[in-house]
Design a protein around this motif. Structure first.
Motif, PDB file in Angstrom:
ATOM      1  N   PRO A 309       4.199   1.995   5.471  1.00  0.00           N
ATOM      2  CA  PRO A 309       4.786   1.526   4.022  1.00  0.00           C
ATOM      3  C   PRO A 309       4.082   0.232   3.521  1.00  0.00           C
ATOM      4  O   PRO A 309       3.996  -0.055   2.617  1.00  0.00           O
ATOM      5  N   VAL A 310       3.575  -0.615   4.424  1.00  0.00           N
ATOM      6  CA  VAL A 310       2.864  -1.802   3.816  1.00  0.00           C
ATOM      7  C   VAL A 310       1.626  -1.447   2.909  1.00  0.00           C
ATOM      8  O   VAL A 310       1.578  -1.776   1.977  1.00  0.00           O
ATOM      9  N   ALA A 313       2.965   0.365  -0.111  1.00  0.00           N
ATOM     10  CA  ALA A 313       3.644  -0.667  -1.039  1.00  0.00           C
ATOM     11  C   ALA A 313       2.574  -1.518  -1.868  1.00  0.00           C
ATOM     12  O   ALA A 313       2.707  -1.725  -3.193  1.00  0.00           O
ATOM     13  N   ILE A 314       1.234  -1.951  -1.220  1.00  0.00           N
ATOM     14  CA  ILE A 314       0.305  -2.710  -1.836  1.00  0.00           C
ATOM     15  C   ILE A 314      -0.154  -1.627  -2.750  1.00  0.00           C
ATOM     16  O   ILE A 314      -0.551  -2.224  -3.910  1.00  0.00           O
ATOM     17  N   VAL A 316       1.198   0.839  -4.510  1.00  0.00           N
ATOM     18  CA  VAL A 316       1.992   0.968  -5.643  1.00  0.00           C
ATOM     19  C   VAL A 316       1.574  -0.311  -6.500  1.00  0.00           C
ATOM     20  O   VAL A 316       1.696  -0.323  -7.773  1.00  0.00           O
TER      21      VAL A 316
ATOM     22  N   ALA B 129       8.671  -1.376  -3.946  1.00  0.00           N
ATOM     23  CA  ALA B 129       7.655  -1.612  -3.069  1.00  0.00           C
ATOM     24  C   ALA B 129       7.630  -2.794  -2.218  1.00  0.00           C
ATOM     25  O   ALA B 129       7.343  -2.593  -1.287  1.00  0.00           O
ATOM     26  N   PHE B 132       9.188  -1.559   0.854  1.00  0.00           N
ATOM     27  CA  PHE B 132       8.765  -0.761   1.885  1.00  0.00           C
ATOM     28  C   PHE B 132       7.645  -1.902   2.387  1.00  0.00           C
ATOM     29  O   PHE B 132       7.365  -1.852   3.703  1.00  0.00           O
ATOM     30  N   PHE B 133       7.250  -2.848   1.567  1.00  0.00           N
ATOM     31  CA  PHE B 133       6.352  -3.887   2.244  1.00  0.00           C
ATOM     32  C   PHE B 133       7.059  -4.455   3.256  1.00  0.00           C
ATOM     33  O   PHE B 133       6.306  -4.739   4.528  1.00  0.00           O
ATOM     34  N   GLY B 136       7.749  -2.322   6.311  1.00  0.00           N
ATOM     35  CA  GLY B 136       6.437  -2.201   7.060  1.00  0.00           C
ATOM     36  C   GLY B 136       6.163  -3.544   7.724  1.00  0.00           C
ATOM     37  O   GLY B 136       5.743  -3.312   9.113  1.00  0.00           O
ATOM     38  N   LEU B 137       6.107  -4.389   7.428  1.00  0.00           N
ATOM     39  CA  LEU B 137       5.651  -5.796   7.898  1.00  0.00           C
ATOM     40  C   LEU B 137       6.737  -5.986   9.089  1.00  0.00           C
ATOM     41  O   LEU B 137       6.132  -6.677  10.282  1.00  0.00           O
TER      42      LEU B 137
END
Lengths: 352, 343
Positions: A309-310, A313-314, A316, B129, B132-133, B136-137
């Protein structure tokens, strides 16, 4: 030269370039990426086929999402609806070890798609009839949906041993390509047919640009918004069939997890503005395939599923920034000051 | 009839309904289960929901300006994970780790707010976003659970603060109450609070009035980021672990609590004490499920979803009712004036 300029300014430019870059990257760094072979029992086999196969459920989801976003709404419940649909189909067929279904598979499939439509109708009612913001209205189902799916499977993971169930995501004996590709193609063709032969596309676009003006010009705005969410539910239902067939089980917690993000990303990448209005079905389809290629590439590079997802997300945020009007204005100002004609897309990516 | 009309149109109608619902739920609990009577059950509501209270306050700020913050649960998880990682794997003392994670959370909120306001993007997409970021992190830092064993931190986590000899609350609960009080004061009695309400009411008129709209909007998301990080610390005091799936779906709980407590999703209306009762109602439902013993945890999700739905639809009706009332009263005012003018 003129043709090239036309292509770079078209909406398909960004998704096609992104896909091409990813494919070239894979072709160079992953061994046998472009290799496709025929197995002994007459199936095509290879990484490209695999990507197409895995991306089909996302393609279907992003079809529904494109329409929703075009009406300047959003549907963040699709992931949970996928889980519900998966739970329904697996509960109907049943997890009997001897592989005998408790109900006919066709009935189970219809029930699953029906459940998806019911969820879509629910969202549509909230958004169109009660005028609740789309994010919040679909947020209800996003969280409650997984609870409902767990309720149906009683918190268990139902594994289906009925053989034909795996044909949905695999290949029906005698076919060369996986069934999912046919399902996705059929859905895309249906949408394209509706767009070409009816004025639904125009209505959706008009509602997205200005609902008040659309109402005064005689469009039933409530009905259009309602139908759009119902269709999104239908797409999520079909997607749920594929996702559950892939693992031959219903996992209420993980089926369709994070898929709403992928679908939104696919639509945004396809050139549809998140603020609604003009939309591009072709762009969304290519966008969805691009996302799946990105996922596959990331897995190949050793990024785990929960870290992925990282990256997305970037992506998006970058796409949102490229699309934003304010960003264009700032860039135009910058260009006027420096008088350096340059490719706007490229600069915006750098800025993001 | 007029009384009912005025009551429904009152600013605090949602709040009254929420308090009434809370008292009914609590009364039913006392009648059904013997243990519900103990004061400690009430204090436990604060102990167990300290993190949710703090996070909900932050979300309420964003809802007030007609925005939304979906990243709160993920920021909370990231905070827990960073705390656990800093203290366990690198041996940083809590006195340094706690301010560090607060700064990270606040900075992340400010970054989201800046992007949303500067580029005029929809808040939900950017914060989605962001969610999700951060998730994920969290997984990038560690995919496994890290438990916190720092003696000082564990000491704080197990500290009990007595309340009039009736029972005790935790440090987290005290922090949550402080946050509530500060938020209520900021929203009610400061320039910043008034500006936030003005922006929520109508952003363009707030801007025309010369209020610092840009600065305030960024600040609101910064506050939300700070509250999420502070909530994460309160959460880690209860769980004493860092884990990727902490606070999953908490954004929904927070928005639900805020809405149940009377926050209008269209912005401009919120009441901090109502927010507290919104959280407490969820806490009571959870307590019910624990006391009942055979109900499964997913029932909470379904009940909260249903409750949120009821309150949102109620809001839609109240808003419609209010606009009908105001149009009626404006009609009443204009007719007598026009009367004598046209003999």
């Amino acid at each position: 030269m003129e043709k090239l300029k036309q292509f770079t300014s078209s909406s398909l430019f960004l998704p096609i370039v992104a896909l091409a870059v990813l494919l070239i990257f894979n072709a160079v760094f992953v061994d046998g990426f472009l290799h496709i072979q025929l197995t002994e029992d007459g199936r095509l086999y290879g990484r490209l086929i695999d990507i197409l196969n895995r991306s089909s459920s996302l393609v279907i989801l992003s079809l529904g999402m494109t329409f929703v976003i075009a009406t300047s709404g959003i549907d963040i419940s699709v992931g949970a609806v996928v889980a519900i649909s998966a739970a329904v189909v697996c509960t109907f067929i049943g997890g009997r070890g001897d592989g005998i279904p408790e109900h006919p598979m066709v009935l189970a499939m219809l029930a699953a798609v029906g459940a998806g439509v019911v969820c879509g109708i629910w969202n549509g009612l909230l958004v169109a009839k009660f005028k609740i913001q789309a994010v919040v209205a679909t947020l209800i189902l996003m969280t409650a949906g997984r609870g409902i799916a767990q309720l149906m499977t009683e918190g268990q993971i139902i594994t289906v041993y009925y053989k034909p169930f795996s044909y949905i995501s695999g290949t029906i004996p005698g076919n060369i390509l996986p069934t999912t590709i046919f399902i996705a193609a059929a859905m895309v063709l249906l949408v394209v047919f509706l767009m070409k032969k009816t004025s639904i596309g125009l209505f959706v676009q008009s509602v997205g640009i200005n609902p008040t003006a659309s109402r005064f010009s005689g469009i039933n705005v409530t009905l259009v918004i309602f139908l759009v969410y119902a269709f999104s539910g239908l797409c999520a239902g079909v997607s749920g069939l594929i996702e559950s067939s892939l693992i031959r089980a219903a996992d209420a917690n993980n089926a369709g997890l994070n898929m709403e993000m992928d679908a939104i990303l696919a639509v945004a990448l396809g050139g549809t503005l998140l603020s609604g209005g003009k939309f591009y079905i072709g762009g969304s389809v290519i966008g969805a395939i691009t996302i799946q290629t990105l996922t596959t590439t990331m897995y190949a590079l050793g990024v785990s599923a929960d870290q992925l997802p990282v990256v997305k997300a970037i992506a998006v945020i970058a796409i949102c920034l490229i699309q934003s009007k304010r960003c264009q204005e700032i860039f135009d100002k910058w260009k006027a000051r420096h008088m350096q004609p340059d490719n706007p897309e490229e600069k915006a990516v750098n800025k993001a | 009839m007029k009384f009912v009309n005025n009551l429904i149109a009152s600013k605090y109608f949602s709040f009254f309904v929420t308090v009434l619902l809370f008292m009914i739920l609590y009364a039913v609990g006392i009648m059904t289960y013997k243990g519900f009577m103990r004061p400690q059950v009430f204090f436990n509501l604060f102990i167990d929901n300290a993190a949710l209270i703090i996070v909900t306050v932050g979300v309420t700020f964003t809802l007030l300006i007609a925005g939304i913050d979906l990243s709160v649960g993920a920021v909370l998880a990231l905070t827990c994970m960073m705390l656990a990682y800093l203290m366990e794997n690198t041996g940083v003392s809590p006195a340094l780790a706690v301010p560090a994670v607060l700064v990270v959370g606040t900075a992340f909120g400010a970054f989201q707010g800046y992007i949303i306001t500067k580029f005029d993007l929809q808040p939900f997409i950017i914060t989605l976003a962001g969610m999700f970021f951060c998730r994920g992190l969290t997984a990038v830092i560690s995919r496994d659970t890290i438990s916190i064993s720092n003696p000082f931190y564990v000491g704080i986590a197990s500290a009990r603060i007595g309340v009039f000899g009736l029972g005790f609350v935790s440090v987290g609960a005290v922090v949550a109450l402080l946050v509530l009080i500060v938020a209520a004061i900021v929203l009610g009695y400061t320039k910043l609070g008034r500006t936030i309400f003005a922006i929520g009411g109508n952003e363009s008129s707030a801007s025309l009035m010369g209020l610092p709209v840009f600065k305030t909007k960024v600040l609101v998301y910064t506050i939300s980021g700070f509250c999420s990080a502070l909530g994460g610390i309160a959460y880690s005091l209860i769980m004493l672990t860092g884990y990727n799936l902490h606070g999953l779906g908490m954004e929904m709980d927070a928005i639900a609590s805020s809405v149940i407590g009377g926050t209008l999703l269209t912005g401009g209306v919120a009441f901090i004490p109502g927010t507290l009762f919104g959280v407490l109602i969820q806490g009571v439902i959870l307590t019910f499920i624990t006391f009942q013993g055979t109900l499964s945890a997913w029932w909470t999700k379904i009940v909260i979803g249903a409750l949120l739905c009821v309150f949102i639809i109620m809001q839609a009706f109240i808003t419609a009712h209010k606009s009908r009332l105001s149009s009626k009263s404006s009609l009443e005012q204009t007719t007598p004036k026009n009367g004598p003018a046209n003999p």
